[in-house]
Design a protein around this motif. Structure first.
Motif, PDB file in Angstrom:
ATOM      1  N   ASP A 149       0.824  -1.204   0.000  1.00  0.00           N
ATOM      2  CA  ASP A 149       0.000   0.000   0.000  1.00  0.00           C
ATOM      3  C   ASP A 149       0.868   1.268   0.000  1.00  0.00           C
ATOM      4  OD1 ASP A 149      -1.769   2.052   0.520  1.00  0.00           O
ATOM      5  OD2 ASP A 149      -2.997   0.851   1.877  1.00  0.00           O
ATOM      6  N   ASP A 151      -0.012   4.363   0.306  1.00  0.00           N
ATOM      7  CA  ASP A 151      -0.383   5.299   1.365  1.00  0.00           C
ATOM      8  C   ASP A 151       0.225   4.889   2.695  1.00  0.00           C
ATOM      9  OD1 ASP A 151      -1.835   7.006  -0.222  1.00  0.00           O
ATOM     10  OD2 ASP A 151      -3.673   5.840  -0.015  1.00  0.00           O
ATOM     11  N   ALA A 152       0.255   3.574   2.931  1.00  0.00           N
ATOM     12  CA  ALA A 152       0.855   3.089   4.174  1.00  0.00           C
ATOM     13  C   ALA A 152       2.347   3.435   4.184  1.00  0.00           C
ATOM     14  CB  ALA A 152       0.654   1.587   4.311  1.00  0.00           C
ATOM     15  N   LEU A 155       2.649   7.042   4.978  1.00  0.00           N
ATOM     16  CA  LEU A 155       2.414   7.258   6.403  1.00  0.00           C
ATOM     17  C   LEU A 155       3.686   6.949   7.196  1.00  0.00           C
ATOM     18  CD1 LEU A 155       0.277   7.768   8.707  1.00  0.00           C
ATOM     19  CD2 LEU A 155       0.119   5.297   8.841  1.00  0.00           C
ATOM     20  N   ALA A 158       6.094   9.688   6.709  1.00  0.00           N
ATOM     21  CA  ALA A 158       5.721  10.858   7.497  1.00  0.00           C
ATOM     22  C   ALA A 158       6.114  10.673   8.959  1.00  0.00           C
ATOM     23  CB  ALA A 158       4.226  11.131   7.375  1.00  0.00           C
ATOM     24  N   MET A 159       6.154   9.424   9.399  1.00  0.00           N
ATOM     25  CA  MET A 159       6.551   9.142  10.779  1.00  0.00           C
ATOM     26  C   MET A 159       8.071   9.060  10.903  1.00  0.00           C
ATOM     27  SD  MET A 159       3.952   6.208  12.039  1.00  0.00           S
ATOM     28  CE  MET A 159       2.200   6.410  12.130  1.00  0.00           C
TER      29      MET A 159
ATOM     30  N   TYR B  85       0.898  12.800  11.132  1.00  0.00           N
ATOM     31  CA  TYR B  85       0.045  12.957   9.963  1.00  0.00           C
ATOM     32  C   TYR B  85      -0.881  11.759   9.895  1.00  0.00           C
ATOM     33  CZ  TYR B  85      -0.830  14.011   4.948  1.00  0.00           C
ATOM     34  OH  TYR B  85      -1.390  14.323   3.740  1.00  0.00           O
ATOM     35  N   LEU B  87      -3.591  10.054   7.586  1.00  0.00           N
ATOM     36  CA  LEU B  87      -4.105  10.140   6.227  1.00  0.00           C
ATOM     37  C   LEU B  87      -5.585   9.787   6.168  1.00  0.00           C
ATOM     38  CD1 LEU B  87      -0.908   9.434   5.959  1.00  0.00           C
ATOM     39  CD2 LEU B  87      -1.487   9.316   3.573  1.00  0.00           C
ATOM     40  N   LYS B  89      -7.378   7.466   4.676  1.00  0.00           N
ATOM     41  CA  LYS B  89      -7.733   6.101   5.074  1.00  0.00           C
ATOM     42  C   LYS B  89      -7.134   5.883   6.460  1.00  0.00           C
ATOM     43  CE  LYS B  89      -5.909   4.291   1.197  1.00  0.00           C
ATOM     44  NZ  LYS B  89      -5.331   3.154   0.476  1.00  0.00           N
ATOM     45  N   LEU B  91      -5.566   3.329   7.440  1.00  0.00           N
ATOM     46  CA  LEU B  91      -4.267   2.686   7.197  1.00  0.00           C
ATOM     47  C   LEU B  91      -3.757   1.877   8.371  1.00  0.00           C
ATOM     48  CD1 LEU B  91      -2.385   5.437   5.203  1.00  0.00           C
ATOM     49  CD2 LEU B  91      -3.324   3.316   4.331  1.00  0.00           C
TER      50      LEU B  91
END
Lengths: 261, 259
Positions: A149, A151-152, A155, A158-159, B85, B87, B89, B91
């Motif tokens: 994924d 987006d995962a 994320l 971002a972390m 952050y 998002l 979804k 996630l």
């Protein structure tokens, strides 16, 4: 209730068909429709299986050892190369076509070469198993990594996650599904690969035994080995299923009918 | 228009004169926003208006063409891993238990697994997730999943959080519940939050200030302060005051309202 009935039917139906085939086969043999020297009856196959049990077990041990060594080496190699190929795009572009090409080389063609190079021991068999299993495993892992994924991954970035952390937490774990479908295929390839390479010479193993009984026209024994190989392959696939359930408990939650909170 | 505040000001977070374009199309044009300590600020705008791009810039996932981002007065432009952050979804990773999902930012920061779990589990009660520690995300309802995602965001940084349409995937009833819960939690954990929404009611109900991002390329069209003490109850959403804010927002978004 309906689901339960479904499950019973899906188990009983194949059993019915198999029994019907075996009965027809037995009838064909006992009535003399098919002569015994061409096709042994199921009963004589089972008899051969029982009589030769200790010998078969011994040969099976050799074949299983070769398959296991080859398969586990292939797994390690697949993880390493797929991991590197995912990390370095250049490597992926360079290696991928080569992987596909190696897959077009017929196993039966390289097996005698391997015997020539590595002798009659266990080594050429293990190498052949590696060659047959490595490709599907690597491809399944690469697909799994690539389908992680996005987006995962964002994320995680971002972390402040490192490449390795993203690989470990997202790519590796989410590719397990793909990996196990690759492993299921590879497990049966491993047995077949080992047997084929044993045909071409060796000191033990189900393939060696197969060539021996073939030469003495002991077709009942021949069929007994074939049955045994089928059985081992099925058992291995079942083992992979169990392993998958152990590794990915989350995948089987819904089947247990657990409620949502 | 917002003045840009950076060093020496009280702003927790500020994004100054951000401009960003993709393939020659300008998405954000000189956008400046800021977030004060303990504030809840929403960024309201139509879909595709550059809201998420702005968040990607603020979080450091993208570099702006020009402009700077400051966190507590320090420049963090283009640096990921500084601001938490969440998002669109949730996630949550399907293969990890809820507690392991929530503990992820702690693990990334280098905490040991057991430590991270314990630290994460300590907040489950507060976030209304007690008893869910060892469930898998697929066993949780939509609202629960959002709470878990928010807790994960909070564990990454208990100072500043960016939430990208955190509640947009929920049905109206669950949304109402989670709004109440959210305001309640926010009063206790003092997280300064900037969130994206396209739901005007949600923006008015939850925020101290609302920025309206409008036009192509996106510019800050208005900044509206919602002067109503928190916690706000459901009555507020039915009041004249609420409607006035709504009209003001609609007008500044360029949508005509009948007087």
């Amino acid at each position: 209730m309906n689901k339960k009935a479904d499950r019973v039917i899906s188990k009983v139906a194949p059993l019915c068909l198999i029994s019907a085939i075996l009965i027809l086969w037995q009838i064909a043999s006992s009535t003399g429709l098919v002569p015994g020297y061409m096709l042994p009856s199921p009963i004589s196959v089972v008899k051969a299986l029982i009589n030769d049990a200790p010998l078969l077990a011994d040969h099976a041990k050799t074949t299983l050892t070769e398959s296991f060594l080859g398969l586990s080496t292939a797994i390690v190699m697949a993880f390493v190369t797929a991991g590197l190929m995912d990390r370095y795009l250049f490597l992926e572009k360079a290696v991928y076509p080569l992987l596909v090409v190696t897959q077009t080389v017929p196993t039966v063609a390289i097996a005698p070469l391997l015997v020539l190079w590595l002798g009659y021991g266990i080594a050429p068999k293990v190498v052949l198993v590696i060659l047959t299993c490595y490709f599907p495993l690597t491809i399944s892992l690469l697909t799994g990594f690539a389908n992680a994924d996005k987006d995962a991954i964002n994320l995680m970035r971002a972390m402040g996650a490192t490449r390795w952390q993203i690989f470990w937490h997202i790519k590796l774990k989410s590719s397990m599904n793909q990996f196990f479908s690759g492993l299921r295929v590879s497990a049966s390839y491993a047995i077949v690969g080992a047997v084929i390479s044993e045909w071409l010479g060796g000191l033990g193993g189900l393939g060696v035994y197969m060539t021996r009984v073939k030469k003495s026209f002991a077709f009942d024994k021949m069929f007994a080995v074939i049955f045994l190989i089928c059985f081992i392959s099925l058992a291995l696939m079942k083992l992979v299923d169990l392993l998958e359930k152990k590794t990915m408990p989350w995948k089987y939650l819904k089947e247990n009918g657990e409620e949502r909170y | 228009m917002t003045t840009c505040r950076n060093n020496g000001s009280a702003a927790r977070l500020s994004a100054c004169h951000i401009t960003k374009s993709f393939d020659g199309v300008t998405i954000l044009d000189d956008v400046s926003i800021h977030l004060n300590e303990r504030e809840i600020v929403s960024l309201l705008g139509v879909s595709g208006g550059g809201k998420t791009t702005l968040f990607n810039v603020i979080s450091g996932l993208m570099k702006p063409d020009s402009g700077q981002v400051f966190l507590n007065g320090n420049e963090v432009t283009g640096q990921a891993g500084q601001i938490s952050y969440m998002l669109q979804k949730d996630l949550l990773l399907p293969y990890d238990s809820v507690v392991d999902n929530v503990a992820l930012p702690l693990l990334i920061r280098g905490a040991k697994k057991e430590e991270a779990r314990a630290q994460a589990a300590a907040h489950f009660e507060e976030f209304g997730l007690a008893g869910m520690e060892y469930k898998y995300p697929s066993q949780l309802s939509g609202g629960m999943r959002q709470r878990a995602a928010l807790l994960r965001t909070y564990l990454f940084s208990d100072q500043v959080a960016l939430l990208d349409e955190p509640f947009s995937a929920l049905d109206t009833i669950t949304k109402g519940e989670i709004h109440r819960w959210y305001l309640d939690v926010m009063d206790r954990i003092h997280l300064s939050t900037l969130f994206i929404t396209h739901d005007i009611d949600e923006a008015i109900l939850l925020s101290d200030r609302v920025y309206i991002l409008a036009g192509r390329p996106g510019r800050i069209a208005a900044e509206i302060a919602i002067d109503r003490a928190r916690p706000r109850d459901r009555e507020f959403t039915l009041s004249e005051e609420f409607l006035r804010y709504k009209r003001q927002i609609l007008e500044s978004m360029g949508m005509e309202t009948k007087k």
